[in-house]
Design an enzyme around this catalytic site. Structure first.
Site, PDB file in Angstrom:
ATOM      1  N   ASP A 121     -37.920 -14.833  66.165  1.00  0.00           N
ATOM      2  CA  ASP A 121     -38.226 -13.466  65.760  1.00  0.00           C
ATOM      3  C   ASP A 121     -39.195 -13.549  64.581  1.00  0.00           C
ATOM      4  O   ASP A 121     -39.265 -14.564  63.885  1.00  0.00           O
ATOM      5  CB  ASP A 121     -36.962 -12.703  65.351  1.00  0.00           C
ATOM      6  CG  ASP A 121     -37.139 -11.195  65.487  1.00  0.00           C
ATOM      7  OD1 ASP A 121     -36.639 -10.607  66.459  1.00  0.00           O
ATOM      8  OD2 ASP A 121     -37.808 -10.594  64.612  1.00  0.00           O
ATOM      9  N   ARG A 123     -38.928   3.484  54.663  1.00  0.00           N
ATOM     10  CA  ARG A 123     -38.753   2.029  54.542  1.00  0.00           C
ATOM     11  C   ARG A 123     -39.593   1.435  53.420  1.00  0.00           C
ATOM     12  O   ARG A 123     -39.149   0.527  52.709  1.00  0.00           O
ATOM     13  CB  ARG A 123     -39.036   1.364  55.881  1.00  0.00           C
ATOM     14  CG  ARG A 123     -38.008   1.846  56.917  1.00  0.00           C
ATOM     15  CD  ARG A 123     -37.999   0.995  58.133  1.00  0.00           C
ATOM     16  NE  ARG A 123     -37.068   1.524  59.123  1.00  0.00           N
ATOM     17  CZ  ARG A 123     -36.954   1.044  60.344  1.00  0.00           C
ATOM     18  NH1 ARG A 123     -37.709   0.042  60.718  1.00  0.00           N
ATOM     19  NH2 ARG A 123     -36.091   1.561  61.180  1.00  0.00           N
TER      20      ARG A 123
HETATM   21  C1  LIG Z   1     -35.648  -4.039  69.461  1.00  0.00           C
HETATM   22  S1  LIG Z   1     -35.524  -5.724  69.051  1.00  0.00           S
HETATM   23  C2  LIG Z   1     -35.021  -6.406  70.602  1.00  0.00           C
HETATM   24  C3  LIG Z   1     -33.955  -7.457  70.460  1.00  0.00           C
HETATM   25  C4  LIG Z   1     -33.476  -8.078  71.783  1.00  0.00           C
HETATM   26  N1  LIG Z   1     -34.539  -8.755  72.460  1.00  0.00           N
HETATM   27  C5  LIG Z   1     -32.856  -7.042  72.668  1.00  0.00           C
HETATM   28  O1  LIG Z   1     -33.488  -6.576  73.621  1.00  0.00           O
HETATM   29  O2  LIG Z   1     -31.711  -6.662  72.421  1.00  0.00           O
HETATM   30  C6  LIG Z   1     -37.242  -6.221  68.949  1.00  0.00           C
HETATM   31  C7  LIG Z   1     -37.463  -7.451  68.093  1.00  0.00           C
HETATM   32  O3  LIG Z   1     -38.839  -7.844  68.183  1.00  0.00           O
HETATM   33  C8  LIG Z   1     -39.219  -8.387  66.941  1.00  0.00           C
HETATM   34  N2  LIG Z   1     -40.686  -8.367  66.763  1.00  0.00           N
HETATM   35  C9  LIG Z   1     -41.469  -7.302  66.456  1.00  0.00           C
HETATM   36  N3  LIG Z   1     -42.735  -7.690  66.295  1.00  0.00           N
HETATM   37  C10 LIG Z   1     -42.767  -9.034  66.512  1.00  0.00           C
HETATM   38  C11 LIG Z   1     -43.805 -10.016  66.479  1.00  0.00           C
HETATM   39  N4  LIG Z   1     -45.068  -9.686  66.187  1.00  0.00           N
HETATM   40  N5  LIG Z   1     -43.486 -11.296  66.719  1.00  0.00           N
HETATM   41  C12 LIG Z   1     -42.203 -11.638  67.018  1.00  0.00           C
HETATM   42  N6  LIG Z   1     -41.177 -10.766  67.059  1.00  0.00           N
HETATM   43  C13 LIG Z   1     -41.457  -9.474  66.810  1.00  0.00           C
HETATM   44  C14 LIG Z   1     -38.512  -7.479  65.926  1.00  0.00           C
HETATM   45  O4  LIG Z   1     -38.369  -8.085  64.664  1.00  0.00           O
HETATM   46  C15 LIG Z   1     -37.194  -7.195  66.623  1.00  0.00           C
HETATM   47  O5  LIG Z   1     -36.146  -7.991  66.131  1.00  0.00           O
END
Ligand SMILES: C[S@@+](CC[C@H](N)C(=O)[O-])C[C@H]1O[C@@H](n2cnc3c(N)ncnc32)[C@H](O)[C@@H]1O
Length: 304
Positions: free
Chosen positions: A165, A53
């Protein structure tokens, strides 16, 4: 309907002609940066992923070594734009419409009847819902569609879903509400025709969420690591699914405490399938598979 192009995924194939491998020392430096700015903990097994990445970022900037890239981040990025791109590049955004469908069943069959009962009892016809870590929008749109179905439309109700997000790339996709049509395969046909538009001609193969669904949702960038969060309670429902797994336990605890402080007295918290509050926070009752309800009065920290 005019549909712009859906942006690509970060899960592309291997990089040709990229920089040489990320050394263990460089890995330490970059994973420290990622942790400091996103809370995401990268174990040693993530080195190839981080290499792939970051190498893409180096190539985009015309930078040849990870040392130079680090210098770029620390000396030539005063507004933090590259840092934002770096963080966007390392998030995992896997999501789906109706992912973990039992949560939406609970929402429709348990929570909406309770909301109706409250409306009848106290005349309150409003609901505040937070989708925290909403990725490209499938989760908040599923919440919205579920509520519209269960309530028979939003007329007479004041329903607001705030969807946040850290990753600004996925947020832009979420805000557009446009998906390749294979993404909506989990959406039952009747809901698909009621709440989505199908592209034709140049936009064939794409679907767009209808305006009435989008109108319920406000998308914002929110990084759990940047406190205080610009979200006030009391919230009736918080979805934070499949995000906590990327954090260490002290960070998970801090985030869960932040949720608890904002949940209304009977508020409900939905976590992802491999997540739990066990040993992290108290004051929540287990009411279903990865579903918790706030017990007792709101904490002093819950600010209106
Ligand atoms: C795997 S996805 C889950 C999406 C959805 N909630 C689901 O379960 O289908 C996790 C999300 O958490 C977000 N994320 C990671 N670190 C974060 C942070 N420090 N603050 C806010 N969001 C965060 C990522 O960008 C990502 O889009």
């Amino acid at each position: 309907m005019t549909l712009p192009e859906v942006s690509g995924s970060k899960a592309r194939g291997p990089l040709a002609g990229g920089p040489r491998d990320l050394t263990p020392r460089e890995f330490e430096v970059f994973r420290g940066l990622v942790h400091a700015h996103s809370g995401i903990t990268l174990g040693p097994e993530k080195r190839p992923m981080l290499y792939a990445r970051l190498a893409r970022r180096l190539r985009a900037l015309g930078i040849e070594t990870f040392t130079d890239y680090h210098r770029h981040l620390t000396e030539r990025d005063p507004r933090g734009e590259e840092l934002r791109r770096l963080v966007n590049a390392v998030t995992t955004n896997k999501t789906d419409f109706f992912r973990e469908a039992h949560h939406f069943q609970y929402l429709a069959e348990q929570w909406v009847p309770a909301l109706r009962a409250r409306a009848a009892r106290a005349g309150v016809r409003s609901a505040r819902i937070w989708s925290a870590g909403c990725s490209s929008g499938e989760e908040p749109y599923t919440i919205a569609v579920t509520l519209l179905e269960a309530l028979g439309g939003a007329a007479g109700w004041d329903v607001k879903i705030i969807a946040t997000d850290l990753d600004t790339d996925v947020l832009a996709q979420a805000q557009a509400g446009i998906y390749q049509d294979d993404r909506v395969a989990p959406v039952p046909d009747p809901l698909l025709s009621r709440y989505f538009l199908r592209g034709r001609g140049q936009t064939a193969g794409l679907v767009k969420v209808r305006d009435e669904v989008q109108a319920l949702i406000m998308f914002r960038r929110l990084n759990f690591m940047e406190e205080p969060w610009p979200i006030r309670g009391p919230l009736d429902v918080i979805f934070c699914r499949n995000a906590l797994i990327y954090f260490d336990r002290p960070t998970q605890r801090r985030i869960l405490e932040g949720f608890l402080a904002r949940l209304a007295p009977d508020g409900v918290l939905f976590l992802g399938h491999s997540e739990s509050i066990h040993g992290l926070v108290e004051g929540l009752t287990h009411v279903g598979n990865t579903i918790y309800r706030r017990a007792g009065a709101p904490s002093a920290a819950a600010a209106r």
